[in-house]
Scaffold this active site. Structure first.
Site, PDB file in Angstrom:
ATOM      1  N   GLY A  74      49.935  34.817  31.771  1.00  0.00           N
ATOM      2  CA  GLY A  74      50.475  34.415  30.476  1.00  0.00           C
ATOM      3  C   GLY A  74      50.436  32.913  30.303  1.00  0.00           C
ATOM      4  N   SER A  75      51.347  32.418  29.512  1.00  0.00           N
ATOM      5  CA  SER A  75      51.376  30.996  29.176  1.00  0.00           C
ATOM      6  C   SER A  75      51.974  30.176  30.314  1.00  0.00           C
ATOM      7  CB  SER A  75      52.216  30.778  27.913  1.00  0.00           C
ATOM      8  OG  SER A  75      53.577  31.081  28.166  1.00  0.00           O
ATOM      9  N   GLY A 126      55.073  31.012  32.982  1.00  0.00           N
ATOM     10  CA  GLY A 126      54.985  30.788  34.423  1.00  0.00           C
ATOM     11  C   GLY A 126      56.057  29.858  34.942  1.00  0.00           C
ATOM     12  N   GLU A 174      48.783  33.424  36.910  1.00  0.00           N
ATOM     13  CA  GLU A 174      47.549  33.120  36.181  1.00  0.00           C
ATOM     14  C   GLU A 174      47.960  32.653  34.794  1.00  0.00           C
ATOM     15  OE1 GLU A 174      44.663  32.977  37.396  1.00  0.00           O
ATOM     16  OE2 GLU A 174      44.585  34.309  39.137  1.00  0.00           O
ATOM     17  N   CYS A 223      41.630  33.128  28.491  1.00  0.00           N
ATOM     18  CA  CYS A 223      42.148  32.008  29.279  1.00  0.00           C
ATOM     19  C   CYS A 223      41.005  31.121  29.758  1.00  0.00           C
ATOM     20  CB  CYS A 223      42.975  32.508  30.459  1.00  0.00           C
ATOM     21  SG  CYS A 223      42.133  33.701  31.491  1.00  0.00           S
TER      22      CYS A 223
END
Length: 514
Positions: free
Chosen positions: A249-250, A254, A271, A305
């Protein structure tokens, strides 16, 4: 300026409902879907912006039960021989081959990916299943030379526990498969919280893994699904029974997940964001570079991403390069992602469109020259945009931010050192590329003082990674590695073993005691 062509009229919400229902029925999902406006999590489509169904949300008590069931299944699964565990993943792969079109349809309906990219994502699931099956016979330890006679020193790997998987909308099924296929052969069990934006694809995947488990006689609860919002995500992250949290995610997400898992001494695999650049050198094959740039920057409507967000072009080639890229952009068909010929589908929702508009306004205020970026009016609730190219005078603050939309910032350089410095100057460190026919430039880019990203490519774009290599990046990208290579080690625990097969008891380091 010639406008980018638009593909055929969008399908109706009822047509999309019928496609989704048929796909779910085909994969064996028996979950009842509610009508729009009912209680539960809304299942929408970015193709038209309509709500198609509602999906029941997992309660806190049900989330606790799912984790408990996965933890109980782990006690049997961890002592199941790894090749036998591989049989489950092999069967999942077979079912994915059989239902590739069905799962691909759901990816297109929920995430807005064009058919080719949606089918490619399902192929990635099939590929990781094949990789993991081979891995089930290759979870190697090592033997180490001991300094003591009559002793053997070795390392062994053992299953870790319950793996919590949190995925994002842009790869709604592949990232689940990366984690689940590898975790299962490693002897772990899985609890999956998908994106709130893609509940239907999650139902399909859960149906297939349940079918695979039944077919091979694996424990029914080795893979569990929980659906909902932030609250159940936090519950999964905070639960001490979850040994590893793999979260995609963003950066902001994280920054919350990592410390929470660390607080309870769990493990996390993150990630997160990417702000990927491609350097285009004077020796580059511009035809090749343009093809690589256009797919990496405009594919998936800029919502990967690994999407290319920055081009760092030598001053001697930048004008020709920008002219070719903008010309290619004008030829990209935009519209219904399920229509043959479409290459650019919709943004996921209005917020993404607003973010794109805001970023372009900031770039223009910083002196950027914006080409493209306009919205296509294909319906009030959908957000289709022309990919944008922005020539920037410098790498300003807006360029340092990841905007999840098809914006390509163009910067210039004179020396390779300057180009590498620009590549590395952003907070993220996921993917990067260089287009060059000079082997010295290519090797320098991949060297220790070259790109600081987890992925550094030569003469291909920044997106479209194969599953054989480890996937992930550095800095604010999170440092995690998924998929191929030795990424499996994140899903296991390591034990160092010393075996004394002599009748003596020598101590290490020459210590004498008594």
């Amino acid at each position: 300026m010639t406008l980018t062509p638009t593909t055929t009229a969008l399908p109706t919400a009822d047509e999309l409902r019928d496609r989704a229902r048929a796909a779910l029925k085909a994969v064996g999902s028996a979950v009842e879907l509610g009508q729009p406006g009912g209680t539960g999590r809304q299942a929408s489509t970015p193709i038209t912006g309509d709500v198609l169904f509602t999906v029941a949300e997992t309660t806190s008590a049900e989330t606790d039960a799912a984790i408990a069931e996965a933890a109980a299944a782990f006690t049997a699964w961890r002592v199941t021989p790894a090749p036998v565990r591989g049989a489950l993943v092999a069967r999942l792969g077979e079912l994915l081959v059989e239902h590739k079109a069905d799962v691909g349809t759901l990816v297109t309906v929920e995430a807005g990916k064009i058919t080719s990219e949606a089918l490619g994502e399902v192929q990635e699931m099939i590929d990781i299943c094949q990789f993991a099956v081979g891995l089930s016979r290759q979870l190697y330890g090592r033997t180490i030379a001991s300094e003591r006679p009559g002793h053997r020193l070795m390392e062994t790997w053992h299953p870790l526990g319950v793996v919590g998987v949190i995925t994002a909308f842009n790869f709604p099924v592949a990232v689940w498969a990366w984690n689940t296929a590898v975790a299962l052969v490693c002897g772990d069990t899985v609890v999956w919280k998908p994106s709130e934006l893609t509940p239907l694809t999650a139902l399909a995947c859960q149906a297939l893994i349940e079918r695979a488990a039944a077919d091979v006689g694996a424990p029914a609860n080795v893979a569990r699904l929980i659906q909902g919002g932030r609250e159940i995500g936090e519950q999964l992250v905070d639960d001490s029974r979850v040994a590893l949290v793999s979260a995609t995610g963003s950066v902001r997400m994280g920054q919350q997940v990592g410390p929470r898992v660390a607080q309870r001494f769990g493990k996390s695999l993150l990630e997160l964001g990417g702000n990927n650049a491609a350097i285009v050198t004077p020796s580059a094959d511009l035809d090749l570079a343009v093809r690589g740039i256009v797919f990496s920057a405009a594919g998936t409507a800029g919502q990967r991403c690994t999407t290319l967000r920055r081009v760092i072009a030598h001053t001697s080639v930048v004008d020709a390069l920008v002219e070719r890229v903008t010309a290619a952009y004008r030829s990209l068909p935009i519209g219904d992602p399920s229509s043959d010929g479409t290459l650019v589908g919709p943004l996921i929702h209005e917020r993404s469109y607003r973010d794109m508009v805001g970023a372009l306004e900031k770039a223009a205020a910083d002196g950027g020259q914006v080409t493209g970026g306009d919205r296509r009016d294909l319906g009030e609730g959908s957000f289709y945009v022309e990919p944008a190219v922005v020539r920037m005078p410098a790498q300003t603050a807006v360029v340092h931010d990841e905007t999840f939309a098809p914006i390509l910032y163009v910067l210039t350089y004179d020396t390779l050192d300057e180009a590498i410095e620009l590549n590395n100057a952003v907070p993220q460190g996921l993917s990067s590329a260089i287009f060059t026919t000079d082997v010295r430039e290519a090797e320098r880019f991949m060297a220790a003082d070259g790109s600081d990203c987890g992925i550094a490519n030569v003469n291909i774009g920044t997106s479209g990674a194969e599953i054989g290599g480890a996937f992930g990046g550095e800095k604010q990208t999170g440092g995690g590695r998924e998929s191929g290579s030795d990424s499996w080690k994140a899903y296991m625990r390591r034990a160092t073993n010393t075996v004394n097969y002599s009748s003596e008891l020598p101590l290490a380091q020459g210590v004498h005691f008594g």
